[in-house]
Each structure stands twice: as structure tokens, then as C-alpha cells.
Design a protein around this motif. Structure first.
Motif, short mmCIF file in Angstrom:
data_model
loop_
_atom_site.label_atom_id
_atom_site.label_comp_id
_atom_site.label_asym_id
_atom_site.label_seq_id
_atom_site.Cartn_x
_atom_site.Cartn_y
_atom_site.Cartn_z
N GLU A 91 -93.45 18.01 17.66
CA GLU A 91 -92.06 17.54 17.60
C GLU A 91 -91.58 17.11 18.98
O GLU A 91 -90.94 16.06 19.14
CB GLU A 91 -91.17 18.65 17.05
N SER A 92 -91.89 17.89 19.99
CA SER A 92 -91.50 17.56 21.36
C SER A 92 -92.20 16.29 21.84
O SER A 92 -91.57 15.40 22.43
CB SER A 92 -91.84 18.74 22.28
N ALA A 93 -93.50 16.20 21.60
CA ALA A 93 -94.26 15.01 22.03
C ALA A 93 -93.75 13.77 21.31
O ALA A 93 -93.57 12.71 21.93
CB ALA A 93 -95.76 15.22 21.76
N LYS A 94 -93.50 13.88 20.02
CA LYS A 94 -92.99 12.73 19.26
C LYS A 94 -91.61 12.32 19.73
O LYS A 94 -91.29 11.13 19.78
CB LYS A 94 -92.97 13.04 17.76
N ALA A 95 -90.78 13.28 20.10
CA ALA A 95 -89.44 12.97 20.62
C ALA A 95 -89.56 12.18 21.92
O ALA A 95 -88.81 11.22 22.15
CB ALA A 95 -88.64 14.25 20.84
N SER A 96 -90.52 12.55 22.77
CA SER A 96 -90.75 11.81 24.00
C SER A 96 -91.21 10.39 23.70
O SER A 96 -90.73 9.42 24.31
CB SER A 96 -91.81 12.51 24.87
N LEU A 97 -92.14 10.25 22.77
CA LEU A 97 -92.63 8.92 22.40
C LEU A 97 -91.52 8.07 21.79
O LEU A 97 -91.40 6.88 22.09
CB LEU A 97 -93.81 9.05 21.42
N ASN A 98 -90.69 8.68 20.94
CA ASN A 98 -89.57 7.95 20.34
C ASN A 98 -88.57 7.52 21.39
O ASN A 98 -88.04 6.39 21.34
CB ASN A 98 -88.88 8.80 19.27
N ALA A 99 -88.29 8.38 22.35
CA ALA A 99 -87.37 8.03 23.44
C ALA A 99 -87.94 6.86 24.24
O ALA A 99 -87.21 5.93 24.62
CB ALA A 99 -87.10 9.23 24.33
N LYS A 100 -89.24 6.88 24.50
CA LYS A 100 -89.89 5.80 25.24
C LYS A 100 -89.77 4.50 24.45
O LYS A 100 -89.47 3.44 25.02
CB LYS A 100 -91.35 6.16 25.52
N ASN A 101 -90.00 4.56 23.15
CA ASN A 101 -89.88 3.37 22.31
C ASN A 101 -88.45 2.84 22.28
O ASN A 101 -88.22 1.64 22.29
CB ASN A 101 -90.36 3.64 20.88
N LYS A 102 -87.50 3.74 22.26
CA LYS A 102 -86.09 3.34 22.16
C LYS A 102 -85.54 2.83 23.50
O LYS A 102 -84.81 1.85 23.55
CB LYS A 102 -85.25 4.53 21.68
N TYR A 103 -85.88 3.52 24.59
CA TYR A 103 -85.27 3.21 25.88
C TYR A 103 -86.22 2.51 26.86
O TYR A 103 -85.82 2.20 27.99
CB TYR A 103 -84.72 4.49 26.52
N GLY A 104 -87.46 2.31 26.48
CA GLY A 104 -88.40 1.55 27.30
C GLY A 104 -88.62 2.12 28.68
O GLY A 104 -88.92 3.31 28.85
N ASP A 105 -88.42 1.27 29.68
CA ASP A 105 -88.72 1.65 31.07
C ASP A 105 -87.77 2.70 31.65
O ASP A 105 -88.01 3.19 32.76
CB ASP A 105 -88.70 0.41 31.97
N LYS A 106 -86.73 3.06 30.92
CA LYS A 106 -85.83 4.11 31.40
C LYS A 106 -86.45 5.50 31.21
O LYS A 106 -85.94 6.48 31.74
CB LYS A 106 -84.49 4.04 30.66
N ILE A 107 -87.53 5.56 30.45
CA ILE A 107 -88.22 6.82 30.17
C ILE A 107 -89.60 6.77 30.80
O ILE A 107 -90.34 5.79 30.64
CB ILE A 107 -88.35 7.07 28.64
N ILE A 108 -89.97 7.82 31.51
CA ILE A 108 -91.30 7.93 32.09
C ILE A 108 -91.99 9.11 31.42
O ILE A 108 -91.50 10.23 31.46
CB ILE A 108 -91.23 8.19 33.62
#
Length: 149
Positions: free
Chosen positions: A43-60
Motif C-alpha cells: 500500500e505504501s509503495a503503491k501510494a508512492s508510485l501513484n503520487a509519482k504518476n500524479k505529480y511527476g517530477d515533483k516526487i522523487i
């Protein structure tokens, strides 16, 4: 102050592989099963991946293995992205640029301890490791897209 006291008592027990194994078992007991613990990780890993997909380069997204085994490379990468000048101090545990020892049940260290990446092999039996790999491989493989090279 209560939280600090709780941390002190937890870490004052000293490290032993038995204690670490017991901590793993306690985590499973609190959450009901290995599957529940893995579900929390996924769940945590998927949340990170979803945030990356949603916010792009704003997420590392940085893999734990990379930050530990490729510390200088990772910190150079992050420094560049956030627009700060790389400094060697970024490769060591610090608080406000003041060197600190790691906060761990293992031996404290003032450097990044690469042994942490494989420590699970000393704590878990092969069947448990295989079970964890089986339950996590699809999500973990998605995370590998962000491996620092």
C-alpha cells in the motif's frame, strides 16, 4: 517527553538477532499475519508510485538499496533536482549538518552502513524470504523503474 522515553527504552535493550527476529514476529502479530505486513508495505509503495504518476517530477522515489549502496550518487541526483549544491556532508547521517549516529537496534554508526541491505538474510529463514519475494515482486518491480544508475 513520553515518546523519547519510549524510544530510549526500546533501543536500550541492545541488539541481538533474536531481538530483531522477535520484533519482526511482533509486527506480524500486531497486524495479524505476514500477509497483512506485506499489504501495508505494498500500500505504501503503491501510494508512492501513484503520487509519482500524479505529480511527476515533483516526487522523487528513491529505493532504500540505492540510498544505502549508492549514497553519493543518489544525493548528487537529489541535490540537482532540488537545486542545491552537492556537499559531501549529504553522504553521512547528520542533523542540521551536525554528524549523528544512526538510531538503530544494531550497532550505531556515523556512516551509512551498507550491511543493512542484506541484514534480513540473517534474521529470516529462506521460506519466509521466498514468501515475501513472491508477495512483493510485482510492486517491487514497478519501483525498480526508479533505480538510480
Amino acid at each position: 517527553m513520553q515518546q523519547v522515553d519510549g524510544l530510549k527504552s526500546r533501543y536500550s535493550k541492545g541488539f541481538s538477532f533474536e531481538n530483531c527476529h522477535n520484533q519482526f514476529r511482533i509486527a506480524i502479530e500486531k497486524r495479524g499475519s505476514l500477509e497483512n505486513v506485506i499489504d501495508l508495505w505494498k500500500e505504501s509503495a503503491k501510494a508512492s508510485l501513484n503520487a509519482k504518476n500524479k505529480y511527476g517530477d515533483k516526487i522523487i522515489i528513491v529505493l532504500f538499496e540505492d540510498i544505502v549502496q549508492k549514497t553519493e550518487l543518489v544525493m548528487n541526483f537529489i541535490s540537482e533536482i532540488v537545486g542545491i549544491k552537492f556537499n559531501e556532508i549529504l553522504t553521512s547521517p547528520t542533523f542540521n549538518s551536525i554528524p549523528i549516529a544512526s538510531n538503530s537496534e544494531y550497532n550505531s554508526s556515523n556512516v551509512v552502513d551498507e550491511e543493512v541491505v542484506s541484514r534480513y538474510k540473517k534474521i529470516l529463514d529462506n521460506n519466509t524470504i521466498d514468501e515475501i519475494i513472491s508477495m512483493t515482486h510485482s510492486v517491487y518491480n514497478e519501483c525498480l523503474e526508479f533505480e538510480i544508475k
